[in-house]
Design a protein around this motif. Structure first.
Motif: not given
Length: 393
Positions: A167-168, A271-273, A278-280, A391-392
């Motif tokens: 994330l960061v 970041a979006r990919k 991993n986030g979903l 960091y888009s």
């Protein structure tokens, strides 16, 4: 095995450190204050060197158990939540006392899986961390055990720490655990276990990881390898090292061949990919023919309905799905443009036929390439993927 030189320790980096319950507590369940003090001193030293530091700390349930006189970890989620509520405040009080001695402000950040699954909350979490860095604050992160339900839990703080590091946009993830490095088998049960110091490619590992952590912790070596997958795919270098000597972090940053270090992948996704990958939590599986697999993995194209041979799962449009070849080997993950019912009707059919079959003008692609993330570590694996219900940002 030779370890590749690390980045200059004096270069400002974002560093995520995770410490497990087994490192935080002694055999009787009480906090290991000497370890905590050395950890706090190490993190403050990193901060003074100009690094941005996040601590992911386990221990709330363990501390709560000790406070309540419980002799074993609770099993029901309701009892865990109650015990975590007792332990979290006590744990943070100890951290605050130790950091205050060194005049270092800290912040408590409690996350649930939904904070990283929902796009708006994911972006907001990112901005919160950036603002804390700007204020020279060290965030202390834990899962919000008090309110998280099973389907929204990370499951362990190894996974949580890797997701936070992704994330960061961190450069380093350190997992402080009860062993000094990764071994070919559990050294506590197998005296012939061989130490592993450097991992260039996760797919090359051939080890017996066991199936559990300590009596008080939730993670084992399996969760650490999953953390390594998430971290390295995001371009983050990861190290596993002994939690009893947190000062090893400074030595590893200076190039010492300590612990087990994992090489980051050279061309990480944006970041979006990373959020998609991993986030979903995937809600379904799409099995593809050879032509579709080649178009996605080799040619960088979107997934069309004609290439889908089979569908599993109950999903809605814009849910995450796993894309597999006919044998169930994972190729990629992405956001699907159709629900499972409509996709079942158009699978194997040309895009030009979609409107006639469904009665409305749907998307030309099933998964657009901008919403699709290749997973090279999973390609070639015999394991069927698990599915749960710059960091888009």
């Amino acid at each position: 095995m030779t370890i590749s030189p690390s980045a200059n320790a004096q270069t400002s980096q974002t560093i995520v450190v995770k410490i497990g319950t087994s490192s935080l507590t002694s055999a009787n369940g009480q906090l290991a204050l000497s370890v905590l003090a050395r950890l706090v001193e190490t993190l403050c030293q990193l901060n003074r060197q100009g690094h941005r530091v996040i601590l992911v700390s386990s221990g709330a349930v363990g501390v709560g158990c000790a406070r309540l006189g419980l002799t074993e970890r609770p099993k029901s989620i309701e009892q865990k939540q109650a015990v975590a509520a007792v332990g979290q405040g006590r744990l943070m009080r100890v951290y605050d006392d130790l950091f205050t001695v060194l005049d270092q402000p800290i912040a408590q950040v409690l996350l649930t899986r939904s904070d990283l699954m929902q796009r708006a909350r994911y972006v907001n979490s990112y901005h919160t961390f950036r603002q804390l860095f700007n204020l020279n604050v060290i965030p202390i992160v834990n899962e919000n055990d008090t309110v998280a339900v099973d389907e929204l839990k990370f499951g362990d703080n190894d996974t949580l720490s890797a997701l936070v590091a992704s994330l960061v946009g961190a450069q380093w993830l350190f997992l402080l655990t009860d062993v000094d490095r990764l071994y070919s088998a559990d050294p506590r049960a197998n005296p012939d276990a061989e130490p592993i110091t450097w991992v260039q490619h996760l797919g090359d590992l051939d080890i017996d990881v066991g199936d559990r952590g300590s009596a008080w912790g939730t993670g084992g070596m399996i969760t650490k390898l999953e953390a390594a997958r998430i971290a390295t795919s995001a371009g983050i270098r990861m190290a596993i090292t002994n939690g009893q000597t947190p000062e090893n972090i400074l030595k590893i940053l200076a190039g010492a061949p300590l612990g087990t270090q994992f090489a980051p992948k050279p061309n990480p996704s944006n970041a979006r990919k990373r959020w998609i990958a991993n986030g979903l939590r995937p809600s379904g599986l799409l099995y593809l023919d050879a032509g579709a697999v080649r178009a996605i993995s080799k040619d960088g194209k979107s997934l069309l309905s004609a290439g889908i041979v089979e569908i599993e799962g109950d999903f809605q449009a814009q849910d995450a799905v796993v894309l597999c070849d006919r044998n169930g080997q994972e190729i990629a993950r992405g956001l699907v443009n159709y629900n499972h019912h409509d996709l079942q009707q158009i699978r194997g059919r040309r895009s030009s036929e979609i409107s006639m079959i469904l009665g409305y003008d749907g998307a030309e692609t099933v998964v657009h390439r901008d919403n699709l993330v290749l997973n090279p570590d999973a390609v070639g694996s015999d394991m069927k993927p698990m599915v749960e219900g710059e960091y888009s940002h």
